[in-house]
Design a protein around this motif. Structure first.
Motif, short mmCIF file in Angstrom:
data_model
loop_
_atom_site.label_atom_id
_atom_site.label_comp_id
_atom_site.label_asym_id
_atom_site.label_seq_id
_atom_site.Cartn_x
_atom_site.Cartn_y
_atom_site.Cartn_z
N TYR A 73 6.18 4.68 -10.99
CA TYR A 73 5.49 5.34 -9.88
C TYR A 73 5.30 4.36 -8.74
O TYR A 73 4.90 3.22 -8.94
N THR A 74 5.58 4.82 -7.55
CA THR A 74 5.36 4.04 -6.35
C THR A 74 4.69 4.97 -5.36
O THR A 74 5.09 6.12 -5.25
N PHE A 75 3.69 4.50 -4.65
CA PHE A 75 3.05 5.41 -3.71
C PHE A 75 2.80 4.78 -2.36
O PHE A 75 2.85 3.57 -2.20
N SER A 76 2.56 5.63 -1.39
CA SER A 76 2.33 5.28 0.01
C SER A 76 3.57 4.69 0.66
O SER A 76 3.55 3.62 1.22
N ASN A 77 4.68 5.42 0.57
CA ASN A 77 5.88 5.05 1.30
C ASN A 77 5.82 5.62 2.70
O ASN A 77 5.26 6.69 2.92
N PRO A 78 6.44 4.95 3.67
CA PRO A 78 6.37 5.41 5.05
C PRO A 78 6.94 6.81 5.27
O PRO A 78 6.55 7.50 6.19
N ASP A 79 7.85 7.26 4.40
CA ASP A 79 8.45 8.59 4.60
C ASP A 79 7.51 9.72 4.18
O ASP A 79 7.85 10.89 4.34
N GLY A 80 6.37 9.40 3.64
CA GLY A 80 5.36 10.41 3.31
C GLY A 80 5.61 11.16 2.02
O GLY A 80 4.92 12.12 1.72
N ASN A 81 6.57 10.73 1.20
CA ASN A 81 6.85 11.42 -0.04
C ASN A 81 5.77 11.21 -1.11
O ASN A 81 5.72 11.90 -2.09
N TYR A 82 4.94 10.23 -0.91
CA TYR A 82 3.91 9.93 -1.88
C TYR A 82 2.55 9.97 -1.20
O TYR A 82 2.45 9.75 0.00
N PRO A 83 1.49 10.22 -1.93
CA PRO A 83 0.18 10.26 -1.31
C PRO A 83 -0.21 8.93 -0.71
O PRO A 83 0.23 7.88 -1.19
N ASP A 84 -0.98 8.97 0.34
CA ASP A 84 -1.43 7.76 1.01
C ASP A 84 -2.28 6.89 0.11
O ASP A 84 -2.31 5.69 0.21
N SER A 85 -3.00 7.52 -0.78
CA SER A 85 -3.93 6.79 -1.60
C SER A 85 -4.00 7.42 -2.98
O SER A 85 -4.23 8.61 -3.12
N LEU A 86 -3.75 6.63 -3.97
CA LEU A 86 -3.79 7.09 -5.35
C LEU A 86 -4.99 6.42 -6.01
O LEU A 86 -5.35 5.31 -5.65
N CYS A 87 -5.59 7.07 -6.94
CA CYS A 87 -6.68 6.47 -7.70
C CYS A 87 -7.94 6.29 -6.87
O CYS A 87 -8.64 5.30 -7.02
N ASN A 88 -8.23 7.19 -5.96
CA ASN A 88 -9.52 7.11 -5.27
C ASN A 88 -10.07 8.50 -5.03
O ASN A 88 -9.44 9.47 -5.29
N THR A 101 -9.90 2.68 -10.67
CA THR A 101 -10.92 3.71 -10.54
C THR A 101 -11.62 3.58 -9.19
O THR A 101 -12.03 2.49 -8.81
N ASP A 102 -11.72 4.69 -8.46
CA ASP A 102 -12.49 4.76 -7.22
C ASP A 102 -12.21 3.60 -6.27
O ASP A 102 -13.14 2.95 -5.79
N SER A 103 -10.95 3.35 -5.99
CA SER A 103 -10.58 2.24 -5.12
C SER A 103 -9.81 2.74 -3.90
O SER A 103 -9.28 3.84 -3.91
N GLU A 104 -9.79 1.91 -2.84
CA GLU A 104 -9.17 2.30 -1.58
C GLU A 104 -8.06 1.33 -1.22
O GLU A 104 -8.16 0.13 -1.46
N PHE A 105 -6.98 1.88 -0.63
CA PHE A 105 -5.84 1.09 -0.18
C PHE A 105 -5.61 1.39 1.29
O PHE A 105 -5.49 2.54 1.67
N GLU A 106 -5.54 0.33 2.11
CA GLU A 106 -5.39 0.54 3.54
C GLU A 106 -4.54 -0.57 4.17
O GLU A 106 -4.82 -1.76 3.99
N GLY A 107 -3.48 -0.18 4.86
CA GLY A 107 -2.68 -1.12 5.62
C GLY A 107 -1.89 -2.12 4.81
O GLY A 107 -1.58 -3.21 5.28
N ASN A 108 -1.52 -1.77 3.57
CA ASN A 108 -0.70 -2.64 2.74
C ASN A 108 0.77 -2.29 2.98
O ASN A 108 1.10 -1.13 3.17
N THR A 109 1.67 -3.29 2.95
CA THR A 109 3.07 -3.02 3.22
C THR A 109 3.97 -3.76 2.24
O THR A 109 3.64 -4.85 1.76
N ALA A 110 5.14 -3.14 1.97
CA ALA A 110 6.16 -3.73 1.10
C ALA A 110 7.46 -2.97 1.32
O ALA A 110 7.47 -1.89 1.91
N SER A 111 8.55 -3.53 0.82
CA SER A 111 9.84 -2.83 0.89
C SER A 111 9.79 -1.55 0.06
O SER A 111 10.36 -0.54 0.42
#
Length: 146
Positions: A131-146, A95-105
């Motif tokens: 569900y997976t989000f914030s992939n570099p190809d832009g297919n998913y939203p940059d930030s989910l759940c905020n 709930t109401d959280s932010e994700f910034e600069g996280n990386t993974a395969s």
């Protein structure tokens, strides 16, 4: 690994858990683990050197529950899935959280495997299966759940 109940509350949002790029910050036990975080910043979690390197900041095992509210995930890295959080089949509520600069395969911010059961629920009430989000190809939203 955490088993049982645990709560972290930072009313002013000034609690920073910094792994200094050395390790994952939290790993729930399978079964009845429940962890809640409110107002916490998870910084520089890292699973690059670990076997099963999923979830740079948090890994949720089947049957575990993690509740996250008004938290930040910054600069976490996973060798495989979920730079910030990897849900391997537990219950994850964000709930109401932010994700910034996280990386993974796979899943720079979050990865979730519905085949193991469990769910990801966001503050808008949506529940996600696989569900997976914030992939570099832009297919998913940059930030989910905020």
């Amino acid at each position: 690994m955490i088993a049982g109940r645990l709560a972290f509350t930072c009313p002013n949002g000034d609690c920073i858990l910094d792994a200094e790029s050395k390790t994952r910050l939290f790993y729930t036990g399978a079964g009845t683990s429940t962890i809640s975080f409110d107002g916490v910043t998870f910084k520089d979690g890292n699973t690059l050197g670990t076997f099963g390197g999923d979830g740079g900041a948090i890994k949720v095992r089947p049957g575990g529950t993690v509740e996250i509210s008004e938290c930040k995930f910054v600069g976490n890295i996973a060798k495989r899935d979920g730079g910030a959080i990897h849900n391997l089949g537990g219950k994850l509520v964000v709930t109401d959280s932010e994700f910034e600069g996280n990386t993974a395969s796979l899943g720079n911010n979050l990865s979730h495997y519905a085949s193991n059961g469990g769910s990801v629920t966001c503050n808008d009430g949506n529940t996600f299966g696989y569900y997976t989000f914030s992939n570099p190809d832009g297919n998913y939203p940059d930030s989910l759940c905020n």
